[in-house]
Scaffold this motif. Structure first.
Motif, PDB file in Angstrom:
ATOM      1  N   ASP A 139      41.098  13.646   4.699  1.00 28.63           N
ATOM      2  CA  ASP A 139      40.531  12.515   4.149  1.00 28.63           C
ATOM      3  C   ASP A 139      39.495  12.554   4.325  1.00 28.63           C
ATOM      4  OD1 ASP A 139      40.574   9.809   4.415  1.00 28.63           O
ATOM      5  OD2 ASP A 139      40.870   9.307   5.855  1.00 28.63           O
ATOM      6  N   PRO A 140      39.247  12.721   2.686  1.00 27.08           N
ATOM      7  CA  PRO A 140      37.786  12.340   2.162  1.00 27.08           C
ATOM      8  C   PRO A 140      37.091  11.453   3.079  1.00 27.08           C
ATOM      9  CG  PRO A 140      39.508  11.674   0.915  1.00 27.08           C
ATOM     10  CD  PRO A 140      40.593  12.148   1.426  1.00 27.08           C
ATOM     11  N   PHE A 141      37.474  10.317   3.031  1.00 20.49           N
ATOM     12  CA  PHE A 141      36.902   9.545   3.419  1.00 20.49           C
ATOM     13  C   PHE A 141      35.946   8.939   5.142  1.00 20.49           C
ATOM     14  CE2 PHE A 141      39.655   8.056   0.983  1.00 20.49           C
ATOM     15  CZ  PHE A 141      39.283   7.330  -0.673  1.00 20.49           C
ATOM     16  N   GLU A 142      36.918  10.361   5.626  1.00 23.63           N
ATOM     17  CA  GLU A 142      36.649  10.204   7.245  1.00 23.63           C
ATOM     18  C   GLU A 142      35.798  11.576   6.832  1.00 23.63           C
ATOM     19  OE1 GLU A 142      36.220  10.561  10.702  1.00 23.63           O
ATOM     20  OE2 GLU A 142      37.144   8.795  10.393  1.00 23.63           O
ATOM     21  N   ALA A 172      35.737   1.476  -0.756  1.00 28.03           N
ATOM     22  CA  ALA A 172      36.812   2.476  -1.822  1.00 28.03           C
ATOM     23  C   ALA A 172      38.403   2.596  -1.492  1.00 28.03           C
ATOM     24  CB  ALA A 172      36.220   3.695  -2.913  1.00 28.03           C
ATOM     25  N   GLY A 173      37.664   3.638   0.257  1.00 30.77           N
ATOM     26  CA  GLY A 173      39.241   3.691   1.149  1.00 30.77           C
ATOM     27  C   GLY A 173      39.628   2.836   1.321  1.00 30.77           C
ATOM     28  N   ALA A 174      38.954   1.169   1.322  1.00 30.79           N
ATOM     29  CA  ALA A 174      40.066   0.266   2.125  1.00 30.79           C
ATOM     30  C   ALA A 174      40.273   0.004   0.420  1.00 30.79           C
ATOM     31  CB  ALA A 174      38.786  -0.934   2.377  1.00 30.79           C
ATOM     32  N   ALA A 178      45.389   0.142   0.686  1.00 26.13           N
ATOM     33  CA  ALA A 178      45.771  -0.884   0.358  1.00 26.13           C
ATOM     34  C   ALA A 178      46.715  -0.874  -0.568  1.00 26.13           C
ATOM     35  CB  ALA A 178      44.812  -2.525   0.056  1.00 26.13           C
ATOM     36  N   ALA A 179      46.490  -0.101  -1.466  1.00 27.76           N
ATOM     37  CA  ALA A 179      47.208   0.364  -2.575  1.00 27.76           C
ATOM     38  C   ALA A 179      48.368   0.695  -2.413  1.00 27.76           C
ATOM     39  CB  ALA A 179      46.275   0.727  -3.889  1.00 27.76           C
ATOM     40  N   GLY A 180      48.050   1.961  -1.561  1.00 27.01           N
ATOM     41  CA  GLY A 180      48.919   2.898  -0.999  1.00 27.01           C
ATOM     42  C   GLY A 180      48.582   3.915  -0.997  1.00 27.01           C
ATOM     43  N   VAL A 181      49.528   5.040  -0.821  1.00 28.14           N
ATOM     44  CA  VAL A 181      48.558   6.183  -1.151  1.00 28.14           C
ATOM     45  C   VAL A 181      50.000   7.354  -0.961  1.00 28.14           C
ATOM     46  CG1 VAL A 181      47.762   8.055  -0.375  1.00 28.14           C
ATOM     47  CG2 VAL A 181      46.766   6.044  -0.386  1.00 28.14           C
ATOM     48  N   VAL A 262      33.084   9.772  -4.765  1.00 31.89           N
ATOM     49  CA  VAL A 262      33.584   9.848  -2.807  1.00 31.89           C
ATOM     50  C   VAL A 262      33.724  11.032  -3.245  1.00 31.89           C
ATOM     51  CG1 VAL A 262      35.630   9.824  -1.428  1.00 31.89           C
ATOM     52  CG2 VAL A 262      35.207   7.821  -2.196  1.00 31.89           C
ATOM     53  N   ASP A 263      33.807  12.342  -3.747  1.00 35.61           N
ATOM     54  CA  ASP A 263      33.658  13.273  -3.813  1.00 35.61           C
ATOM     55  C   ASP A 263      32.184  14.004  -3.627  1.00 35.61           C
ATOM     56  OD1 ASP A 263      35.311  16.321  -3.934  1.00 35.61           O
ATOM     57  OD2 ASP A 263      34.045  16.416  -5.812  1.00 35.61           O
ATOM     58  N   ASP A 264      31.507  12.922  -4.530  1.00 38.60           N
ATOM     59  CA  ASP A 264      30.076  12.974  -5.165  1.00 38.60           C
ATOM     60  C   ASP A 264      30.375  13.496  -3.667  1.00 38.60           C
ATOM     61  OD1 ASP A 264      29.554  14.365  -7.365  1.00 38.60           O
ATOM     62  OD2 ASP A 264      29.272  12.079  -8.607  1.00 38.60           O
TER      63      ASP A 264
END
Length: 312
Positions: A139-142, A172-174, A178-181, A262-264
């Motif tokens: 999880d990149p956000f975590e 961005a994570g939220a 919400a859009a789905g993964v 997010v990667d940056d």
């Protein structure tokens, strides 16, 4: 005995089936900036007496948190998919794979700006994504949150705006959640130097290496991180997404732009945290980290950021 000799000897003793080692040499010197190579592990070429050369990675203790628990399995599964070197042996903190001979070389960013090579790299990522999930979530956000917390605990000297960039990653994570993964087996690494290239016929010129962060994730993270590394202009990014998916629709473009930022931020915080926490001298962790955060700041400051969030 040098420190490296001791580390190699200890790793070889833990790895099954390598046989007698006739010699070894450093395969890649540790460089954080600008190429980001060989910083998490010592990278060594082993020469077994009765077998082909082997590429050995020996993880550094100060980067233990930078390697997923399924990294060795991921490397083996990527090899089975035909997009990575074969795994020879594994042990805790060590991984041995076939050595890609000098006809192979690591990619620079400029290499991946070649449309055909970038398309082949994306095709290799797509083959990973087509495999079944590996069972461990990256999880990149975590990871951004964890690195931000580690930076705070260490009192790391973060550049201005770092907290706001981490907060933007949460937004961005939220929005993406919400859009789905849809999760798939992913490389989770967009760094150019973890793509190996060779001259030859199209379709067989690319191998992926370094599965330290591999795990189940949104495959668009792989695409977004790679185009964030290789592409500088919107038309190039859209063409890369089209090469991967057959078409570039707006919601996917927006998702990839967010993932690139997010990667940056993730690698920017990593560089600064490791600069403070690592005792190994001469590796420009901090320079790399501040550069990645600078790039993130530019992306998150674009006028389209709010639109990317809203149209996923």
């Amino acid at each position: 005995m040098t420190g490296l000799e001791e580390r190699v000897g200890a790793a070889v003793a833990r790895l099954p089936g390598l046989g007698e080692i006739a010699g070894f040499e450093l395969a890649a010197a540790p460089v954080a900036s600008p190429t980001h190579r060989a910083t998490v592990s010592d990278c060594v070429r082993l020469d077994p007496r009765d077998a082909s050369p082997v590429f050995l990675k020996i993880r550094h203790a100060d980067c233990a948190a930078d390697v997923s628990p399924v990294a060795a399995e991921a490397a083996a599964r990527a090899a089975e998919a035909g997009v990575a070197p074969n795994v020879v042996a594994t042990a805790e903190g060590a991984l041995a794979t076939e050595f890609l001979a000098p006809l192979w070389r690591y990619a620079r960013v400029g290499d991946l700006q070649d449309v055909e090579l970038l398309s082949e790299t994306l095709a290799a990522k797509r083959r990973l994504h087509a495999a079944s999930p590996i069972g461990w979530r990256f999880d990149p956000f975590e990871r951004v949150r964890a690195l931000a917390a580690e930076a705070a605990a260490l009192g790391a000297p973060l550049p201005d705006g770092a907290a706001e960039m981490a907060a933007a990653c949460d937004l961005a994570g939220a929005a993406i959640a919400a859009a789905g993964v849809d999760l798939a087996f992913c490389h989770n690494d967009g760094v150019a130097s973890n793509v190996m290239l060779r001259d030859g016929p199209a379709g067989d010129r690319v191998r992926l290496v370094d599965f330290d962060l591999a795990g189940d994730n949104d495959p668009w993270f792989d695409v977004g991180a790679l185009i964030n590394e290789a592409c500088r202009f919107e038309a190039e990014r859209r063409a890369a997404i089209e090469a991967y998916a057959g078409a570039c629709v707006e919601r996917i473009y927006n998702r990839c732009r967010l993932y690139g930022a997010v990667d940056d931020v993730m690698w920017g915080l990593w560089g600064i945290v490791r600069a403070v926490g690592s005792k190994r001298p001469g590796i420009e962790f901090y320079k790399y980290g501040t550069w990645r955060l600078s790039h993130a700041r530019a992306t998150l400051g674009e006028r389209g950021f709010e639109e990317w969030l809203r149209r996923l």
